[in-house]
Motif scaffolding. Structure first.
Motif, PDB file in Angstrom:
ATOM      1  N   ILE A 191       0.839  -1.209   0.000  1.00 19.20           N
ATOM      2  CA  ILE A 191       0.000   0.000   0.000  1.00 19.20           C
ATOM      3  C   ILE A 191       0.872   1.257   0.000  1.00 19.20           C
ATOM      4  O   ILE A 191       0.655   2.176  -0.792  1.00 19.20           O
ATOM      5  N   VAL A 192       1.872   1.298   0.873  1.00 22.57           N
ATOM      6  CA  VAL A 192       2.666   2.533   1.031  1.00 22.57           C
ATOM      7  C   VAL A 192       3.724   2.697  -0.054  1.00 22.57           C
ATOM      8  O   VAL A 192       4.340   3.772  -0.157  1.00 22.57           O
ATOM      9  N   THR A 193       3.964   1.652  -0.857  1.00 21.35           N
ATOM     10  CA  THR A 193       4.915   1.798  -1.975  1.00 21.35           C
ATOM     11  C   THR A 193       4.189   1.948  -3.315  1.00 21.35           C
ATOM     12  O   THR A 193       4.835   2.031  -4.356  1.00 21.35           O
ATOM     13  N   SER A 194       2.862   1.967  -3.264  1.00 25.04           N
ATOM     14  CA  SER A 194       2.096   2.127  -4.500  1.00 25.04           C
ATOM     15  C   SER A 194       2.230   3.554  -5.019  1.00 25.04           C
ATOM     16  O   SER A 194       2.087   4.527  -4.270  1.00 25.04           O
ATOM     17  N   SER A 195       2.493   3.676  -6.296  1.00 22.70           N
ATOM     18  CA  SER A 195       2.646   5.007  -6.911  1.00 22.70           C
ATOM     19  C   SER A 195       1.314   5.736  -7.016  1.00 22.70           C
ATOM     20  O   SER A 195       1.270   6.955  -7.182  1.00 22.70           O
ATOM     21  N   ASP A 196       0.201   4.991  -6.901  1.00 23.60           N
ATOM     22  CA  ASP A 196      -1.126   5.606  -6.994  1.00 23.60           C
ATOM     23  C   ASP A 196      -1.584   6.223  -5.673  1.00 23.60           C
ATOM     24  O   ASP A 196      -2.604   6.895  -5.628  1.00 23.60           O
ATOM     25  N   ASN A 197      -0.837   5.971  -4.612  1.00 25.49           N
ATOM     26  CA  ASN A 197      -1.246   6.425  -3.283  1.00 25.49           C
ATOM     27  C   ASN A 197      -0.553   7.742  -2.934  1.00 25.49           C
ATOM     28  O   ASN A 197       0.672   7.823  -2.917  1.00 25.49           O
ATOM     29  N   ARG A 198      -1.350   8.797  -2.636  1.00 25.48           N
ATOM     30  CA  ARG A 198      -0.768  10.104  -2.303  1.00 25.48           C
ATOM     31  C   ARG A 198      -0.355  10.213  -0.844  1.00 25.48           C
ATOM     32  O   ARG A 198       0.387  11.117  -0.468  1.00 25.48           O
ATOM     33  N   PHE A 199      -0.840   9.310  -0.013  1.00 30.60           N
ATOM     34  CA  PHE A 199      -0.627   9.441   1.434  1.00 30.60           C
ATOM     35  C   PHE A 199       0.381   8.422   1.971  1.00 30.60           C
ATOM     36  O   PHE A 199       0.250   7.933   3.085  1.00 30.60           O
ATOM     37  N   ASN A 200       1.384   8.090   1.146  1.00 35.95           N
ATOM     38  CA  ASN A 200       2.341   7.054   1.525  1.00 35.95           C
ATOM     39  C   ASN A 200       3.042   7.354   2.847  1.00 35.95           C
ATOM     40  O   ASN A 200       3.134   6.505   3.728  1.00 35.95           O
ATOM     41  N   LYS A 201       3.555   8.575   2.992  1.00 37.35           N
ATOM     42  CA  LYS A 201       4.322   8.927   4.193  1.00 37.35           C
ATOM     43  C   LYS A 201       3.443   8.922   5.441  1.00 37.35           C
ATOM     44  O   LYS A 201       3.851   8.433   6.492  1.00 37.35           O
ATOM     45  N   ALA A 202       2.244   9.457   5.312  1.00 39.04           N
ATOM     46  CA  ALA A 202       1.325   9.479   6.454  1.00 39.04           C
ATOM     47  C   ALA A 202       0.926   8.062   6.862  1.00 39.04           C
ATOM     48  O   ALA A 202       0.893   7.729   8.054  1.00 39.04           O
ATOM     49  N   LEU A 203       0.673   7.200   5.866  1.00 41.80           N
ATOM     50  CA  LEU A 203       0.285   5.830   6.168  1.00 41.80           C
ATOM     51  C   LEU A 203       1.427   5.039   6.799  1.00 41.80           C
ATOM     52  O   LEU A 203       1.210   4.217   7.683  1.00 41.80           O
ATOM     53  N   ARG A 204       2.646   5.299   6.345  1.00 44.73           N
ATOM     54  CA  ARG A 204       3.807   4.628   6.966  1.00 44.73           C
ATOM     55  C   ARG A 204       3.879   4.955   8.451  1.00 44.73           C
ATOM     56  O   ARG A 204       4.132   4.080   9.283  1.00 44.73           O
ATOM     57  N   THR A 205       3.675   6.212   8.765  1.00 51.08           N
ATOM     58  CA  THR A 205       3.709   6.643  10.171  1.00 51.08           C
ATOM     59  C   THR A 205       2.596   5.986  10.974  1.00 51.08           C
ATOM     60  O   THR A 205       2.820   5.490  12.081  1.00 51.08           O
ATOM     61  N   ILE A 206       1.388   5.956  10.414  1.00 56.46           N
ATOM     62  CA  ILE A 206       0.229   5.368  11.105  1.00 56.46           C
ATOM     63  C   ILE A 206       0.442   3.873  11.342  1.00 56.46           C
ATOM     64  O   ILE A 206       0.205   3.360  12.436  1.00 56.46           O
ATOM     65  N   PHE A 207       0.917   3.169  10.308  1.00 56.78           N
ATOM     66  CA  PHE A 207       1.117   1.729  10.430  1.00 56.78           C
ATOM     67  C   PHE A 207       2.241   1.378  11.410  1.00 56.78           C
ATOM     68  O   PHE A 207       2.183   0.348  12.092  1.00 56.78           O
ATOM     69  N   PHE A 208       3.273   2.236  11.467  1.00 59.65           N
ATOM     70  CA  PHE A 208       4.437   1.923  12.310  1.00 59.65           C
ATOM     71  C   PHE A 208       4.248   2.351  13.764  1.00 59.65           C
ATOM     72  O   PHE A 208       4.886   1.794  14.654  1.00 59.65           O
ATOM     73  N   MET A 209       3.361   3.324  14.007  1.00 60.44           N
ATOM     74  CA  MET A 209       3.210   3.892  15.348  1.00 60.44           C
ATOM     75  C   MET A 209       2.957   2.882  16.467  1.00 60.44           C
ATOM     76  O   MET A 209       3.532   3.015  17.546  1.00 60.44           O
ATOM     77  N   PRO A 210       2.142   1.845  16.283  1.00 57.97           N
ATOM     78  CA  PRO A 210       1.933   0.893  17.389  1.00 57.97           C
ATOM     79  C   PRO A 210       3.219   0.241  17.895  1.00 57.97           C
ATOM     80  O   PRO A 210       3.313  -0.124  19.063  1.00 57.97           O
ATOM     81  N   ASN A 211       4.213   0.119  17.014  1.00 55.91           N
ATOM     82  CA  ASN A 211       5.473  -0.504  17.417  1.00 55.91           C
ATOM     83  C   ASN A 211       6.268   0.362  18.381  1.00 55.91           C
ATOM     84  O   ASN A 211       7.162  -0.135  19.080  1.00 55.91           O
TER      85      ASN A 211
END
Length: 284
Positions: A88-108
């Motif tokens: 999802i976060v490496t897809s070129s069609d996704n504009r919110f890659n950086k925000a999603l990376r942060t959201i997905f990684f935050m629980p860790n």
């Protein structure tokens, strides 16, 4: 410029001392204590008695089986979600890659104890409110039932680890040459074919690393187990790490706990070597 011999040892010695004093020496002492009836104050050598008792200990075998089952389920789910998030976060069609990376990684970034209490609130208070408002009994008593308590720990651990494993897959996905993907698309490959025949085969080393990390962490799970269920109800969700801790520091059977720890170490080592061997063979 070549490093002189004494300079080489100056760099190596601190790390070597750390490994010997903090890891190797305590491990060897622990092996010795596993053959004693140590209670923390005194120790008498009793041979293989601890190991003989362990394999007849129903609670130990239950904890070990629960840990194995938990590890299999969590390893599969964490890697599935981690890979999905990475795609999802490496897809070129996704504009919110950086925000999603942060959201997905935050629980860790949240500590295991705090994470356990957060999910304890969700499973007890939030689920109870959902059950009462929607009149759905399925959401009631998640942590008081052995089967749903197990899945509660799985959900917590998967939620925590998926973002971390995502980063490993992201790094390998970004390392795939773009001209290879572009050539496949020029030859008529669609997104599904590109994923199956171009991306996934080149992620083989990432699968090896991710499976090893999730396997090791799932066997060592303690803080989340302590904060979420404390092994209850009636020790039905007590993982092997919590069993070892309770045996050593609650029941003061430290020799017995050391024997259980050695068995856990051997299990993890054997499974890890098998997993690495199979993964390396598939990479080739």
């Amino acid at each position: 410029m070549l490093i002189k011999k004494h300079q080489y040892w100056a760099f190596v010695l601190p790390a070597l001392l750390f490994i010997v004093l903090i890891i190797a020496l305590p491990f060897l002492i622990g092996i010795y204590y596993s053959f004693t009836d140590s209670n923390g104050l005194r120790a008498s050598f009793i041979g293989f008695k601890n190991y003989q008792i362990l394999f007849r200990d129903v609670i130990f075998l239950q904890s070990l089986w629960l840990t194995v089952k938990f590890s299999v389920v969590s390893v599969l789910l964490i890697n599935l979600f981690g890979l999905t998030f990475a795609l999802i976060v490496t897809s070129s069609d996704n504009r919110f890659n950086k925000a999603l990376r942060t959201i997905f990684f935050m629980p860790n970034l949240i500590g295991g104890i705090l994470l356990g209490f957060i999910w304890q609130f969700i499973f007890t208070s939030a689920f109870k409110a959902i059950a009462s408002s929607l009149n759905i009994s399925f959401f009631n008593g998640w942590l008081s039932d052995p089967s749903t308590g197990f899945w509660g720990i799985v959900i917590l651990f998967v939620w925590q680890m998926s973002g971390y494993i995502m980063l490993i897959y992201v790094s390998f996905l970004n390392a795939i040459p773009q001209n290879t993907i572009q050539a496949a698309r020029l030859d008529g490959a669609n997104k599904r074919q590109t994923l199956l025949f171009i991306k996934l085969p080149q992620l083989a080393p990432a699968f090896t690393i991710s499976l090893f990390l999730t396997l090791a962490n799932s066997f060592k799970l303690y803080e989340q187990n302590l904060a979420l269920t404390n092994g209850g109800p009636y020790r039905s969700t007590e993982m092997i790490s919590m069993y070892i801790y309770n045996t050593a520091f609650v029941n003061f059977q430290q020799g017995y706990a050391q024997a259980a720890g050695i068995i856990l170490f051997l299990c993890v080592t054997l499974i890890s070597f098998l997993q690495l061997a199979l993964s390396r063979r598939r990479e080739k």
